[in-house]
Design an enzyme around this catalytic site. Structure first.
Site, short mmCIF file in Angstrom:
data_model
loop_
_atom_site.label_atom_id
_atom_site.label_comp_id
_atom_site.label_asym_id
_atom_site.label_seq_id
_atom_site.Cartn_x
_atom_site.Cartn_y
_atom_site.Cartn_z
N LYS A 28 -38.10 -20.64 -7.07
CA LYS A 28 -38.27 -20.30 -7.87
C LYS A 28 -37.05 -19.80 -8.86
O LYS A 28 -37.66 -20.68 -10.19
CB LYS A 28 -38.54 -18.15 -7.64
CG LYS A 28 -39.50 -18.01 -6.60
CD LYS A 28 -39.58 -17.16 -6.32
CE LYS A 28 -39.11 -15.82 -6.06
NZ LYS A 28 -37.39 -15.83 -4.52
N ARG B 227 -41.85 -7.64 -6.23
CA ARG B 227 -41.41 -7.49 -4.80
C ARG B 227 -41.84 -6.34 -3.56
O ARG B 227 -41.64 -6.30 -2.50
CB ARG B 227 -39.59 -7.94 -4.78
CG ARG B 227 -39.78 -8.93 -4.47
CD ARG B 227 -37.62 -8.67 -4.85
NE ARG B 227 -36.52 -9.46 -3.97
CZ ARG B 227 -36.19 -10.59 -4.70
NH1 ARG B 227 -36.06 -10.29 -6.47
NH2 ARG B 227 -35.21 -11.36 -4.75
N ARG C 45 -26.43 -23.09 -1.49
CA ARG C 45 -26.15 -22.66 -2.64
C ARG C 45 -25.13 -22.82 -3.04
O ARG C 45 -24.50 -21.99 -2.84
CB ARG C 45 -27.92 -21.93 -2.89
CG ARG C 45 -27.92 -20.87 -4.21
CD ARG C 45 -28.84 -21.00 -4.49
NE ARG C 45 -29.26 -19.47 -4.17
CZ ARG C 45 -29.72 -18.51 -4.18
NH1 ARG C 45 -31.08 -19.12 -5.00
NH2 ARG C 45 -30.15 -17.43 -3.51
N ARG D 52 -23.04 -17.03 -4.12
CA ARG D 52 -23.70 -15.22 -4.50
C ARG D 52 -23.01 -14.81 -3.09
O ARG D 52 -23.07 -14.74 -1.92
CB ARG D 52 -25.52 -15.28 -4.65
CG ARG D 52 -25.40 -15.10 -6.02
CD ARG D 52 -26.72 -15.32 -6.03
NE ARG D 52 -27.85 -14.97 -5.31
CZ ARG D 52 -29.30 -14.73 -5.64
NH1 ARG D 52 -29.65 -15.15 -5.99
NH2 ARG D 52 -29.69 -13.86 -5.05
N ARG E 269 -32.66 -9.91 3.70
CA ARG E 269 -33.62 -10.79 2.18
C ARG E 269 -35.31 -11.18 2.89
O ARG E 269 -35.92 -10.57 2.76
CB ARG E 269 -32.86 -11.15 1.89
CG ARG E 269 -32.02 -10.43 0.79
CD ARG E 269 -30.82 -11.81 0.44
NE ARG E 269 -31.55 -12.70 -0.57
CZ ARG E 269 -30.48 -13.75 -0.84
NH1 ARG E 269 -29.26 -14.21 -0.31
NH2 ARG E 269 -31.01 -14.29 -1.91
P1 AMP Z 1 -33.21 -12.51 -7.11
O1 AMP Z 1 -32.07 -13.97 -7.09
O2 AMP Z 1 -33.87 -12.44 -7.17
O3 AMP Z 1 -32.82 -13.85 -5.07
O4 AMP Z 1 -32.71 -10.84 -6.32
C1 AMP Z 1 -30.63 -10.67 -5.82
C2 AMP Z 1 -31.70 -9.50 -5.10
O5 AMP Z 1 -31.44 -8.40 -6.51
C3 AMP Z 1 -32.62 -8.88 -4.48
O6 AMP Z 1 -31.92 -9.56 -2.88
C4 AMP Z 1 -32.77 -7.15 -4.58
O7 AMP Z 1 -31.42 -7.27 -3.52
C5 AMP Z 1 -32.46 -7.17 -5.66
N1 AMP Z 1 -33.28 -7.65 -6.90
C6 AMP Z 1 -33.86 -7.76 -7.80
N2 AMP Z 1 -35.20 -8.51 -7.79
C7 AMP Z 1 -35.90 -7.07 -7.86
C8 AMP Z 1 -36.81 -6.35 -7.63
N3 AMP Z 1 -37.79 -6.34 -8.24
N4 AMP Z 1 -37.26 -5.08 -5.99
C9 AMP Z 1 -35.90 -4.28 -5.75
N5 AMP Z 1 -34.92 -5.35 -6.23
C10 AMP Z 1 -34.93 -6.67 -6.75
#
Ligand code: AMP
Length: 216
Positions: free
Chosen positions: A15, A90, A129, A162, A173
C-alpha cells in the site's frame, strides 16, 4: 479520473509503495494513519505516547483516537483535489465514521483499491523491509535495495527497521487484519466501490494496472 481513494490490503501488501507512486503521478494527497502516528511518536506528543503502546505490539490504536485524528486531516485544504487513504479504515466503526464524514464534507470515497497477497510473501516483505526515517520511503534488503546501503535514495535519510516489523508483532497485525479489517471488503463491495488487484506482480506493473483503472 477517480481520485478519493482508499488503499486496502494486509500489512506488506504494498500500500505504501503504491501510494507514493500514485501521489506523484496524480498529485493526490497521501494520508497514512501509520505515518501520522509515527510522526507523533517521533515528536513525543501525547497522542504519540498513547499510540506507541499499541503499535509496538502490533495492536490497533483505539477507534476514537484514530477517527478523531483522521477527521481533522481529511477536512484540510490539500485533500480537496483528491486523497489516498493508506491504512484507514481498519475497523467497521472507522468505515462507518468515514462514510458519514466524507458525505458531510462533500469528499465522497470513489473507489477502494484492494491489494491481495499471500501470507508467505507478506512475511518475506515485512521481515526485510527498511524505511527512511526522514521521508518514510520503503525499501527491501534484497528486492528493493537503496543505491547506498542504509541511505534513502530520495532524501539521503537513514534507513531503519520499524519496531513492529518483527515476527511476533506481525502475527498480531495479520490477526487484526483478518478479524477487524478484511470484513470491510464486503462493506465496500456492497457499495459497488471495491476493485481487487493481485499485488504479487512487481510494483511497477501494479502501479500501471491501478493507474489505468483509475484513469478510465
Ligand atoms: P501501518 O503503517 O499502516 O502499518 O500502521 C502501523 C500501526 O499503526 C498499525 O499496526 C496500528 O497499530 C496503527 N494504526 C495505523 N492505522 C490505524 C488505524 N486505522 N486504526 C488503528 N490503528 C492504526
Amino acid at each position: 479520473m477517480l481520485k478519493n481513494i482508499i488503499l486496502m490490503g494486509p500489512p506488506g501488501a504494498g500500500k505504501g509503495t503504491l501510494a507514493k507512486q500514485l501521489k506523484t503521478a496524480f498529485n493526490l494527497t497521501h494520508i497514512s494513519t501509520g505515518d501520522m502516528f509515527r510522526e507523533n511518536i517521533k515528536g513525543g506528543t501525547e497522542l504519540g505516547l498513547l499510540a506507541k503502546k499499541y503499535i509496538d505490539d502490533g495492536h490497533l490504536v483505539p477507534d476514537e483516537v484514530t477517527i478523531g485524528m483522521l477527521k481533522d486531516r481529511l477536512a484540510q485544504e490539500d485533500c480537496a483535489n483528491g486523497f489516498l487513504l493508506d491504512g484507514f479504515p481498519r475497523t467497521l466503526p472507522q468505515a462507518e465514521a468515514l462514510e458519514k464524514l466524507s458525505k458531510e464534507i462533500n469528499r465522497p470515497i470513489e473507489v477502494v483499491v484492494n491489494l491481495d497477497c499471500d501470507n508467505q510473501e507478506l512475511i518475506r516483505r515485512i521481515s526485510g523491509r527498511r524505511v527512511c526515517k526522514n521521508c518514510g520511503a520503503p525499501y527491501h534488503i534484497t528486492t528493493m535495495k537503496p543505491k547506498v546501503e542504509g541511505v534513502c535514495d530520495l532524501c539521503g535519510g537513514p534507513l531503519y527497521q520499524r519496531a513492529d516489523d518483527n515476527e511476533e508483532a506481525l502475527k498480531v497485525r495479520l490477526d487484526h487484519y483478518v478479524h477487524d479489517t478484511k470484513p470491510l471488503l464486503d462493506f465496500y463491495a456492497e457499495r459497488g466501490l471495491l476493485e481487487n488487484f493481485n499485488s504479487l506482480m512487481g510494483s511497477q506493473e501494479l502501479f500501471n494496472q491501478v493507474s489505468t483503472f483509475l484513469n478510465k
